[in-house]
Design a protein around this motif. Structure first.
Motif, PDB file in Angstrom:
ATOM      1  N   GLU A   1      23.413 -14.956  21.568  1.00  0.00           N
ATOM      2  CA  GLU A   1      21.872 -15.148  21.565  1.00  0.00           C
ATOM      3  C   GLU A   1      21.307 -16.491  21.965  1.00  0.00           C
ATOM      4  O   GLU A   1      22.035 -17.303  21.831  1.00  0.00           O
ATOM      5  CB  GLU A   1      21.123 -14.534  20.691  1.00  0.00           C
ATOM      6  N   HIS A   2      20.015 -16.462  22.449  1.00  0.00           N
ATOM      7  CA  HIS A   2      19.606 -17.851  22.848  1.00  0.00           C
ATOM      8  C   HIS A   2      19.221 -18.587  21.539  1.00  0.00           C
ATOM      9  O   HIS A   2      18.339 -18.145  20.791  1.00  0.00           O
ATOM     10  CB  HIS A   2      18.360 -17.661  23.894  1.00  0.00           C
ATOM     11  N   ASP A   3      19.906 -19.539  21.295  1.00  0.00           N
ATOM     12  CA  ASP A   3      19.571 -20.525  20.198  1.00  0.00           C
ATOM     13  C   ASP A   3      19.425 -19.658  18.754  1.00  0.00           C
ATOM     14  O   ASP A   3      18.630 -20.207  17.926  1.00  0.00           O
ATOM     15  CB  ASP A   3      18.320 -21.227  20.526  1.00  0.00           C
TER      16      ASP A   3
ATOM     17  N   VAL B   1      26.639 -18.313  20.084  1.00  0.00           N
ATOM     18  CA  VAL B   1      25.502 -18.685  20.331  1.00  0.00           C
ATOM     19  C   VAL B   1      25.136 -19.204  21.969  1.00  0.00           C
ATOM     20  O   VAL B   1      26.386 -19.681  22.241  1.00  0.00           O
ATOM     21  CB  VAL B   1      24.743 -19.923  19.320  1.00  0.00           C
ATOM     22  N   GLU B   2      24.159 -19.080  22.512  1.00  0.00           N
ATOM     23  CA  GLU B   2      23.812 -19.808  23.757  1.00  0.00           C
ATOM     24  C   GLU B   2      22.993 -20.722  23.561  1.00  0.00           C
ATOM     25  O   GLU B   2      21.569 -20.481  23.258  1.00  0.00           O
ATOM     26  CB  GLU B   2      23.443 -18.660  24.760  1.00  0.00           C
ATOM     27  N   ILE B   3      23.184 -22.011  23.642  1.00  0.00           N
ATOM     28  CA  ILE B   3      22.434 -23.224  23.339  1.00  0.00           C
ATOM     29  C   ILE B   3      21.722 -23.590  24.489  1.00  0.00           C
ATOM     30  O   ILE B   3      22.305 -23.908  25.702  1.00  0.00           O
ATOM     31  CB  ILE B   3      23.211 -24.457  22.556  1.00  0.00           C
TER      32      ILE B   3
ATOM     33  N   GLY C   1      21.562 -27.892  30.318  1.00  0.00           N
ATOM     34  CA  GLY C   1      21.751 -26.626  30.517  1.00  0.00           C
ATOM     35  C   GLY C   1      22.240 -25.521  29.538  1.00  0.00           C
ATOM     36  O   GLY C   1      22.292 -26.330  28.440  1.00  0.00           O
ATOM     37  N   HIS C   2      22.563 -24.573  29.679  1.00  0.00           N
ATOM     38  CA  HIS C   2      23.066 -23.275  28.829  1.00  0.00           C
ATOM     39  C   HIS C   2      24.598 -23.656  28.508  1.00  0.00           C
ATOM     40  O   HIS C   2      25.214 -23.713  29.473  1.00  0.00           O
ATOM     41  CB  HIS C   2      22.547 -22.244  29.442  1.00  0.00           C
ATOM     42  N   PHE C   3      24.713 -23.577  27.232  1.00  0.00           N
ATOM     43  CA  PHE C   3      26.242 -23.492  26.938  1.00  0.00           C
ATOM     44  C   PHE C   3      26.444 -22.501  25.814  1.00  0.00           C
ATOM     45  O   PHE C   3      25.861 -22.290  24.972  1.00  0.00           O
ATOM     46  CB  PHE C   3      26.691 -25.066  26.171  1.00  0.00           C
TER      47      PHE C   3
ATOM     48  N   ALA D   1      28.025 -22.144  30.725  1.00  0.00           N
ATOM     49  CA  ALA D   1      27.437 -20.950  31.172  1.00  0.00           C
ATOM     50  C   ALA D   1      26.773 -21.026  32.577  1.00  0.00           C
ATOM     51  O   ALA D   1      26.478 -22.036  33.007  1.00  0.00           O
ATOM     52  CB  ALA D   1      26.414 -20.193  30.298  1.00  0.00           C
ATOM     53  N   HIS D   2      26.975 -19.848  33.264  1.00  0.00           N
ATOM     54  CA  HIS D   2      26.500 -19.811  34.519  1.00  0.00           C
ATOM     55  C   HIS D   2      26.031 -21.209  35.363  1.00  0.00           C
ATOM     56  O   HIS D   2      25.002 -21.502  35.594  1.00  0.00           O
ATOM     57  CB  HIS D   2      25.169 -18.879  34.750  1.00  0.00           C
ATOM     58  N   PRO D   3      27.320 -21.857  35.935  1.00  0.00           N
ATOM     59  CA  PRO D   3      27.016 -23.376  36.210  1.00  0.00           C
ATOM     60  C   PRO D   3      26.173 -23.355  37.324  1.00  0.00           C
ATOM     61  O   PRO D   3      25.533 -24.491  37.228  1.00  0.00           O
ATOM     62  CB  PRO D   3      28.319 -23.493  36.806  1.00  0.00           C
TER      63      PRO D   3
ATOM     64  N   SER E   1      29.661 -11.222  30.485  1.00  0.00           N
ATOM     65  CA  SER E   1      28.779 -10.418  31.539  1.00  0.00           C
ATOM     66  C   SER E   1      27.462 -11.209  31.420  1.00  0.00           C
ATOM     67  O   SER E   1      26.678 -10.952  32.303  1.00  0.00           O
ATOM     68  CB  SER E   1      28.536  -8.989  30.786  1.00  0.00           C
ATOM     69  N   ASP E   2      26.866 -11.978  30.378  1.00  0.00           N
ATOM     70  CA  ASP E   2      25.503 -12.370  30.071  1.00  0.00           C
ATOM     71  C   ASP E   2      24.879 -11.120  30.102  1.00  0.00           C
ATOM     72  O   ASP E   2      23.658 -11.126  30.609  1.00  0.00           O
ATOM     73  CB  ASP E   2      25.135 -13.275  31.111  1.00  0.00           C
ATOM     74  N   ALA E   3      25.297 -10.033  29.574  1.00  0.00           N
ATOM     75  CA  ALA E   3      24.546  -8.886  29.687  1.00  0.00           C
ATOM     76  C   ALA E   3      23.013  -8.924  28.773  1.00  0.00           C
ATOM     77  O   ALA E   3      22.828  -9.630  27.770  1.00  0.00           O
ATOM     78  CB  ALA E   3      25.212  -7.604  29.005  1.00  0.00           C
TER      79      ALA E   3
HETATM   80 ZN   LIG Z   1      21.706 -18.737  30.042  1.00  0.00          ZN
END
Ligand SMILES: [Zn+2]
Ligand SMILES: [Zn+2]
Length: 212
Positions: free
Chosen positions: A46-48, A73-75, A80-82, A116-118, A171-173
């Motif tokens: 999840e985001h943060d 976690v997606e920080i 950017g997002h990791f 994530a998603h570079p 997937s980043d679903a």
């Molecule tokens: Zn992201």
């Protein structure tokens, strides 16, 4: 890789419990969807926000050991997002943190750091325009997801090769239908997120796209 033993793990999934942007993805439906699609595991990123161990146990309870749901976690860093897998908690990792700080915390806890998603990771807020030089300590890059175009995979693979990162997929679903659309295959079923992190860090996964 031994084709008889392979475990598909989606490394990047959002749910409505902690990601408002995934409002249609009810986590209670994940277990059945995983079984239906032949996924062995997935990572809640999840985001943060991180799920508690108790919450995850409740979710996987009815499925005994057939599937595993890992905590990640997606920080939203200022670089950017990791996606980070293997953290105990989010202490010191508030939104806007730098990638250097993420790496420092992750290394202390043997967690894996995935860019994530570079191609979408260009909105930097911590100085300068687009990142040209990543610090060492990033372990892998997401080369496929449902939020990146197929043609971006080539560029992502080039970035990975140049930086000596391993290539993974999630997937980043944000909806149930997208769960498992892209995933990473491992030759062992990681017992927990620390073991999954170790396998990502040692480059033992293969990025794959689900056949329609
Ligand atoms: Zn992201
Ligand atoms: Zn995401």
């Amino acid at each position: 890789m031994d084709t008889e033993r392979h475990f598909r793990i989606d490394l990047h999934v959002h749910t409505k419990r902690y990601s408002p942007c995934a409002e249609t993805l009810d986590p209670e439906e994940l277990g059945e969807e995983m079984v239906r699609k032949g996924l062995s595991g997935l990572v809640l990123s999840e985001h943060d926000e991180m799920w508690s161990k108790e919450e995850v146990r409740e979710l996987t309870g009815p499925f005994s050991d057939a599937i595993k749901i890992y905590r990640g976690v997606e920080i939203s860093s200022c670089d950017g997002h990791f996606v980070v897998i293997g953290l105990n908690d989010l202490a010191g990792l508030q939104p806007g943190v730098s990638i250097e700080k993420i790496i420092a915390v992750a290394q202390l806890q043997n967690a894996a750091v995935i860019l994530a998603h570079p191609q979408r990771n260009v909105k930097k807020t911590c100085g300068g325009a687009g990142q040209v030089h990543w610090p060492s300590g990033i372990n892998a890059v997401e080369v496929m997801s449902t939020l990146t175009k197929n043609e971006n995979e080539i560029v992502a693979r080039e970035i990975a090769a140049k930086s000596n990162w391993s290539m993974v997929a999630g997937s980043d679903a944000h909806s149930l239908a997208n769960v498992g659309a892209t995933y990473t295959v491992f030759d062992q079923f990681p017992e927990n997120e620390k073991e999954l992190a170790r396998m990502i860090i040692s480059g033992r996964g293969l990025a794959r796209r689900r056949k329609p």
